[in-house]
Design an enzyme around this catalytic site. Structure first.
Site, short mmCIF file in Angstrom:
data_model
loop_
_atom_site.label_atom_id
_atom_site.label_comp_id
_atom_site.label_asym_id
_atom_site.label_seq_id
_atom_site.Cartn_x
_atom_site.Cartn_y
_atom_site.Cartn_z
CD GLU A 168 -2.44 -1.88 0.59
OE1 GLU A 168 -1.93 -2.92 0.19
OE2 GLU A 168 -3.57 -1.65 0.18
CE1 TYR A 170 0.47 3.66 5.23
CE2 TYR A 170 -0.35 1.57 4.65
CZ TYR A 170 -0.52 2.76 5.26
OH TYR A 170 -1.79 3.21 5.45
NE ARG A 218 -2.61 -6.57 2.41
CZ ARG A 218 -3.43 -5.68 2.34
NH1 ARG A 218 -3.82 -5.07 3.50
NH2 ARG A 218 -4.59 -5.75 1.55
CG HIS A 256 -2.73 4.14 1.09
ND1 HIS A 256 -4.13 3.41 0.90
CD2 HIS A 256 -2.26 3.99 2.33
CE1 HIS A 256 -4.29 2.72 1.78
NE2 HIS A 256 -3.13 2.87 2.78
CD GLN A 343 -21.52 6.65 2.26
OE1 GLN A 343 -21.97 6.00 1.39
NE2 GLN A 343 -22.41 7.26 3.13
P1 FAD Z 1 -35.89 6.90 2.16
O1 FAD Z 1 -34.63 5.97 1.90
O2 FAD Z 1 -36.21 7.60 1.36
O3 FAD Z 1 -37.10 5.83 2.86
C1 FAD Z 1 -38.24 6.41 3.03
C2 FAD Z 1 -39.40 5.47 2.87
O4 FAD Z 1 -40.63 5.86 3.40
C3 FAD Z 1 -39.56 5.10 1.24
O5 FAD Z 1 -39.61 3.58 0.98
C4 FAD Z 1 -41.23 5.61 0.97
O6 FAD Z 1 -41.93 4.87 0.09
C5 FAD Z 1 -41.89 5.74 2.43
N1 FAD Z 1 -42.80 6.47 2.76
C6 FAD Z 1 -42.88 7.69 2.81
N2 FAD Z 1 -43.88 8.44 3.03
C7 FAD Z 1 -44.83 7.30 3.42
C8 FAD Z 1 -46.06 7.00 4.12
N3 FAD Z 1 -46.73 8.10 4.41
N4 FAD Z 1 -46.59 5.83 4.17
C9 FAD Z 1 -45.74 4.76 4.06
N5 FAD Z 1 -44.49 4.97 3.51
C10 FAD Z 1 -44.14 6.07 3.17
N6 FAD Z 1 -26.60 7.23 0.72
C11 FAD Z 1 -25.30 7.02 1.12
O7 FAD Z 1 -25.22 7.01 2.32
N7 FAD Z 1 -24.49 6.48 0.21
C12 FAD Z 1 -24.63 6.41 -1.03
O8 FAD Z 1 -23.91 6.13 -1.81
C13 FAD Z 1 -25.81 6.86 -1.64
N8 FAD Z 1 -26.08 6.92 -2.91
C14 FAD Z 1 -27.23 7.26 -3.25
C15 FAD Z 1 -27.76 7.33 -4.64
C16 FAD Z 1 -28.87 7.88 -4.98
C17 FAD Z 1 -29.17 7.78 -6.77
C18 FAD Z 1 -30.06 8.01 -4.15
C19 FAD Z 1 -31.40 8.31 -4.58
C20 FAD Z 1 -29.60 8.14 -2.81
C21 FAD Z 1 -28.44 7.62 -2.44
N9 FAD Z 1 -28.22 7.85 -1.06
C22 FAD Z 1 -26.64 7.43 -0.65
C23 FAD Z 1 -29.02 8.48 -0.01
C24 FAD Z 1 -29.73 7.47 0.67
O9 FAD Z 1 -30.20 6.43 -0.30
C25 FAD Z 1 -30.62 7.93 1.65
O10 FAD Z 1 -29.69 8.79 2.39
C26 FAD Z 1 -31.49 6.91 2.66
O11 FAD Z 1 -32.12 6.25 1.64
C27 FAD Z 1 -32.29 7.85 3.49
O12 FAD Z 1 -32.97 6.78 4.19
P2 FAD Z 1 -34.32 7.05 4.70
O13 FAD Z 1 -34.86 5.68 5.34
O14 FAD Z 1 -34.38 8.04 5.81
O15 FAD Z 1 -35.31 7.34 3.73
P1 NAP Z 2 -26.55 17.26 -1.91
O1 NAP Z 2 -25.14 16.69 -1.68
O2 NAP Z 2 -26.87 18.12 -0.94
O3 NAP Z 2 -26.02 17.96 -3.20
C1 NAP Z 2 -27.20 18.83 -3.77
C2 NAP Z 2 -26.83 19.76 -4.81
O4 NAP Z 2 -27.96 20.48 -5.33
C3 NAP Z 2 -25.53 20.54 -4.53
O5 NAP Z 2 -24.77 20.58 -5.48
C4 NAP Z 2 -26.06 22.01 -4.31
O6 NAP Z 2 -25.15 22.81 -4.95
C5 NAP Z 2 -27.59 21.79 -5.44
N1 NAP Z 2 -28.56 22.61 -4.95
C6 NAP Z 2 -28.97 22.69 -3.70
N2 NAP Z 2 -30.16 23.63 -3.49
C7 NAP Z 2 -30.44 23.83 -4.84
C8 NAP Z 2 -31.31 24.81 -5.38
N3 NAP Z 2 -32.15 25.62 -4.66
N4 NAP Z 2 -31.02 25.28 -6.62
C9 NAP Z 2 -30.26 24.72 -7.32
N5 NAP Z 2 -29.16 23.91 -6.97
C10 NAP Z 2 -29.32 23.36 -5.72
O7 NAP Z 2 -27.58 16.14 -2.21
P2 NAP Z 2 -27.72 15.08 -3.15
O8 NAP Z 2 -26.69 14.95 -4.17
O9 NAP Z 2 -29.31 14.88 -3.35
O10 NAP Z 2 -27.48 13.72 -2.18
C11 NAP Z 2 -28.41 13.39 -1.04
C12 NAP Z 2 -27.67 12.85 0.07
O11 NAP Z 2 -27.44 11.35 -0.52
C13 NAP Z 2 -26.19 13.27 0.23
O12 NAP Z 2 -26.13 14.13 1.39
C14 NAP Z 2 -25.12 12.30 0.10
O13 NAP Z 2 -24.55 12.12 1.25
C15 NAP Z 2 -25.87 10.95 -0.32
N6 NAP Z 2 -25.44 10.39 -1.19
C16 NAP Z 2 -23.95 9.81 -1.26
C17 NAP Z 2 -23.21 9.53 -2.03
C18 NAP Z 2 -21.98 8.77 -1.97
O14 NAP Z 2 -21.49 8.34 -2.92
N7 NAP Z 2 -21.38 9.05 -0.90
C19 NAP Z 2 -23.95 9.34 -3.27
C20 NAP Z 2 -25.33 9.85 -3.74
C21 NAP Z 2 -26.08 10.40 -2.76
P3 NAP Z 2 -25.24 24.19 -4.89
O15 NAP Z 2 -25.98 24.92 -3.80
O16 NAP Z 2 -23.78 24.74 -5.17
O17 NAP Z 2 -26.03 24.59 -6.07
FE1 SF4 Z 3 -17.02 0.35 5.30
FE2 SF4 Z 3 -19.32 -0.70 6.14
FE3 SF4 Z 3 -19.26 0.62 4.05
FE4 SF4 Z 3 -17.99 -1.82 4.14
S1 SF4 Z 3 -20.37 -1.21 4.10
S2 SF4 Z 3 -17.19 0.17 3.11
S3 SF4 Z 3 -17.30 -1.72 6.04
S4 SF4 Z 3 -18.64 1.68 5.92
#
Ligand code: FAD
Ligand code: NAP
Ligand code: SF4
Length: 677
Positions: A168, A170, A218, A256, A343
């Site tokens: 890695e 080191y 390693r 790294h 993460q």
């Molecule tokens: P949600 O996942 O939004 O779940 C809410 C649930 O509530 C839904 O299933 C909905 O159907 C249900 N619901 C809402 N209202 C009602 C109601 N009245 N009755 C019954 N059911 C209801 N996060 C990461 O940490 N790492 C990532 O790499 C990452 N990548 C992402 C990529 C994409 C494209 C997207 C869209 C999201 C990503 N996220 C990622 C974000 C992550 O998915 C969210 O942070 C997470 O799903 C939030 O969890 P939650 O349970 O709070 O809400």
């Molecule tokens: P986000 O990371 O908060 O990004 C939102 C983007 O929208 C920013 O680029 C912001 O940039 C822009 N924005 C915010 N308000 C706006 C407005 N009113 N008008 C125009 N642009 C606006 O949120 P997200 O991309 O929706 O992701 C949601 C969460 O999912 C994130 O917090 C992230 O942690 C998680 N997630 C994580 C990964 C991962 O790989 N770890 C991948 C996907 C999602 P400006 O304000 O500069 O315009």
């Molecule tokens: Fe790290 Fe857990 Fe994500 Fe695996 S699932 S990469 S152990 S945070």
């Protein structure tokens, strides 16, 4: 512990003087607990659970042989007799559970983030601001002595052996490669000179600890950096290490500072196992395969086809301490699979925070987050089966509560079902599979296709209502936001609305980048990407015919022209994960995505999107504009402020706070609330 499904993985390994109960190694991970003496009780609890879960051999996080070797200031060391008392807590815990444990000796060399750093030469690394001093000849001799003393103390502390970290990038890797070893003396120049330090260290350790002590080394098989070693040099070193007294050769891939991902989720499973196989055919001692192996089937297959004698998995044991017992008892579908997100583990480590796991918030918090039977059984409604609700419901049920989980959709997973549509994020499906099984096992009553209302919840006789309803997509008030060419990321990823060839993406957060990768995917390539396609994209020579295993990456043929935009003037993607963000940025850059910062959105019309950047008005002609501008919490089920009576209402995950939401916080909040009910 043998099992018909994974007979190779679960077979014991006889090392002559000792026998390992199976071929599973829990690879070294820096948890952050090893750096402070008062955390050794927690560290012992962490390892005890993994040993109890059946791991054959555990390797600790890196312990430095001296102060120059610290990765961070005041990192864990083993250089005087007083150190062994803390470590005995760890070794006793593991031995009481029938496990074996090695202490990893890690000298960070120029990767150290502290002022005492040393290396082969005084060449700064791109990932630490501290310039190293070149070790003098007497400094080299002192370093060898420090390694030997460290190993001797490890033996006194009850370890079954040590692992010497030689990969890695080191210190030992820095001596091994011409990239970083510019010395003119007998420790530099030819490979025979460059490998003198690791080989002398192994000889001295073996002499100090005797023959009945495991020495694992390693070894870096593919450095994946310019000026890395050739395969011939890798083999020369391996043979010398074998002769010097190494018991097991573990393998490492990539420094790294390499600009090739080696462990993030988009790296195909077991991508590098074939390289370990090439080494295994050349040496007589056991060889270990590592990197992006996260399920028992792949691990077993690697050994079955002769690519390794053992398999090392590290993060999978943060995700699930019971990985081996579940595999051995035919319950692989119950494994909480590591999804390679980094993460809560590596991103924490590189921010100097205690490691944990996105899918298992108990990791490294075993004594603090305890899923124990509740004193009073409560009737609990959880609304929303996304990561937050799934975590809350299953932990609450595990603690003995009567739990009903509602979701308006016809399946569980919430936004994770959308996330897994992104190329390279297919693994996210495993978390949904895990929780689905957990619902079954814990007796959570699942009510799908039911959008519940507050009145229904109030009438249900619940003691607690957990609102885990997630978010609603934010559509910013840009003139023309209702134009037919405007789509939300939900339209694209979930509803699969067809998208044109020129696309503007508004919002460059995690989702904006993910949508970019989705739109750039060539549908002719199957997903997950086959290993050779992935290796071609990143310029990895898995046949190891070039220095460092690097070749020219395949030229991409972008399937679309993308414009990724944000209002902030900072670098796009600056807020992405510390150890994964660069991979997303590199992918988009390689595909010619135009990254635009400091953008003001003026309007969207038939011509495209009109913006102002740096005071200059511009038209970007596009077929579609995809909105990825964040979310707002969905909290309609919460009772009005000040209302009294009825069940206790709680908010978690996206429903509690949409800004900066990620699944790490959602799952952690769910589990913490459930144990506190
Ligand atoms: P949600 O996942 O939004 O779940 C809410 C649930 O509530 C839904 O299933 C909905 O159907 C249900 N619901 C809402 N209202 C009602 C109601 N009245 N009755 C019954 N059911 C209801 N996060 C990461 O940490 N790492 C990532 O790499 C990452 N990548 C992402 C990529 C994409 C494209 C997207 C869209 C999201 C990503 N996220 C990622 C974000 C992550 O998915 C969210 O942070 C997470 O799903 C939030 O969890 P939650 O349970 O709070 O809400
Ligand atoms: P986000 O990371 O908060 O990004 C939102 C983007 O929208 C920013 O680029 C912001 O940039 C822009 N924005 C915010 N308000 C706006 C407005 N009113 N008008 C125009 N642009 C606006 O949120 P997200 O991309 O929706 O992701 C949601 C969460 O999912 C994130 O917090 C992230 O942690 C998680 N997630 C994580 C990964 C991962 O790989 N770890 C991948 C996907 C999602 P400006 O304000 O500069 O315009
Ligand atoms: Fe790290 Fe857990 Fe994500 Fe695996 S699932 S990469 S152990 S945070």
């Amino acid at each position: 512990m043998t099992n018909q499904t994974y007979p190779h993985l679960l077979a014991p390994l006889d090392l002559g003087f000792t026998t390992l109960r199976n071929r599973v190694i829990m690879g070294s991970m820096h948890t952050g607990l090893e750096d402070r003496f008062f955390n050794y009780g927690k560290l012992a609890a962490f390892y005890r659970e993994r040993a109890k879960g059946g791991v054959g051999l555990i390797v600790t996080g890196g312990i430095s042989p001296n102060r120059q070797g610290w990765l961070l200031p005041f990192g864990g060391t083993m250089n005087f007799i007083g150190d062994i008392f803390n470590h005995r807590k760890v070794t006793s815990a593991v031995h009481e559970e029938g496990g074996k444990i090695l202490m990893q000796i890690l000298h960070s060399g120029r990767y150290g983030y502290q002022p005492f750093v040393v290396s082969a030469s005084s060449k700064k690394s791109p990932i630490s601001k501290f310039k190293p001093k070149a070790l003098t000849e007497s400094g080299i001799e002192a370093t060898i002595r420090d390694y030997a003393r460290c190993a001797k103390l490890a033996k006194m502390a009850g370890y079954d052996g040590i692992e010497v970290m030689g990969s890695e990038g080191y210190l030992l890797n820095q001596f091994l490669c011409a990239r970083t070893n510019l010395r003119q003396d007998s420790w530099g120049g030819s490979i025979e000179n460059r490998m003198r330090l690791p080989v002398e260290i192994i000889k001295r350790i073996r002499k100090t600890v005797g023959n009945d002590f495991i020495i694992m080394y390693r070894h870096s098989l593919l450095d994946l950096v310019e000026g890395g070693n050739t395969w011939e040099e890798v083999l020369t070193v391996a043979h010398a290490l074998e002769k010097a007294g190494v018991t097991i050769l573990n393998t490492g891939i990539g420094w790294h500072e390499a600009r090739v991902p080696t462990i993030v989720t988009s790296v195909p499973r077991a991508a590098f196992a074939s390289v370990a196989g090439r080494l295994r055919r050349e040496v007589k001692i056991p060889v270990v395969a590592s990197n992006r192996i996260n399920m028992p089937f792949e691990a077993n297959d690697i050994i079955a086809r002769g690519d390794a004698d053992m398999v090392s998995m590290a993060r999978p044991f943060l995700a699930d301490s019971q990985f081996v017992v579940k595999a051995a008892s035919g319950r692989a579908d119950e494994i909480n699979t590591c999804i390679g997100c980094n993460q809560a583990c590596l991103d924490h480590t590189f921010s100097n925070k205690r490691a944990s796991c996105l899918v298992n918030p108990r990791a490294c918090h075993e004594t603090e987050l305890v899923y124990k039977p509740a004193a009073v059984k409560r009737k609990v409604a959880v609304v929303g089966a996304g990561p937050a609700g799934l975590s809350a419901a299953t932990v609450a049920a595990e603690c003995g509560h009567d739990v009903t989980l509602f979701d308006s959709s016809d399946s569980v997973g919430g936004q994770f079902k959308i996330a897994m549509q992104i190329p390279g994020k297919e693994e996210f499906n495993e978390t949904i599979r895990y929780f689905s099984k957990k619902i079954e096992l814990t007796g959570v009553k699942l009510r799908l296709g039911q959008r519940v209302t507050r009145d229904e919840l109030l009438a249900g006789g619940y003691d607690d209502v957990i609102v885990a309803t997630g978010i609603k997509v934010r559509m910013p008030p840009i003139p023309g936001i209702d134009h037919p060419k405007v789509l939300s990321y939900i339209d694209v990823l979930q509803k699969k609305v067809p998208v044109g060839k020129r696309v503007a993406i508004i919002g460059a957060g995690g989702i904006g980048f993910d949508v970019g990768e989705y739109l750039l995917h060539n549908p002719a390539h199957p997903l997950p990407l086959p290993i050779p396609t992935w290796a071609g994209e990143w310029g990895v020579d898995l046949n190891a015919t070039t220095s460092g295993g690097l070749v020219k990456p395949d030229a991409p043929e972008p399937v679309r022209q993308l414009f990724l935009m944000q209002r902030k003037t900072s670098k796009l993607g600056a807020g992405l994960g510390k150890t994964s963000g660069w991979v997303h940025r590199a992918t988009l850059t390689r595909n010619g995505v135009v990254m635009m910062a400091g953008v003001a959105y003026d309007k969207i019309d038939d011509e495209g999107i009109h913006v102002t950047v740096g005071g200059e008005a511009r038209l970007i002609p596009v077929d579609h504009v995809v909105i990825c501008a964040g979310q707002d919490s969905l909290t309609e089920l919460m009772p009005p402020e000040g209302s009294t009576g009825g069940p206790r209402f709680h908010k978690i995950g996206g429903a509690a706070l949409a800004a900066e939401l990620d699944a790490k916080r959602a799952i952690k909040e769910g589990a913490e609330l459930a144990v506190s009910l």
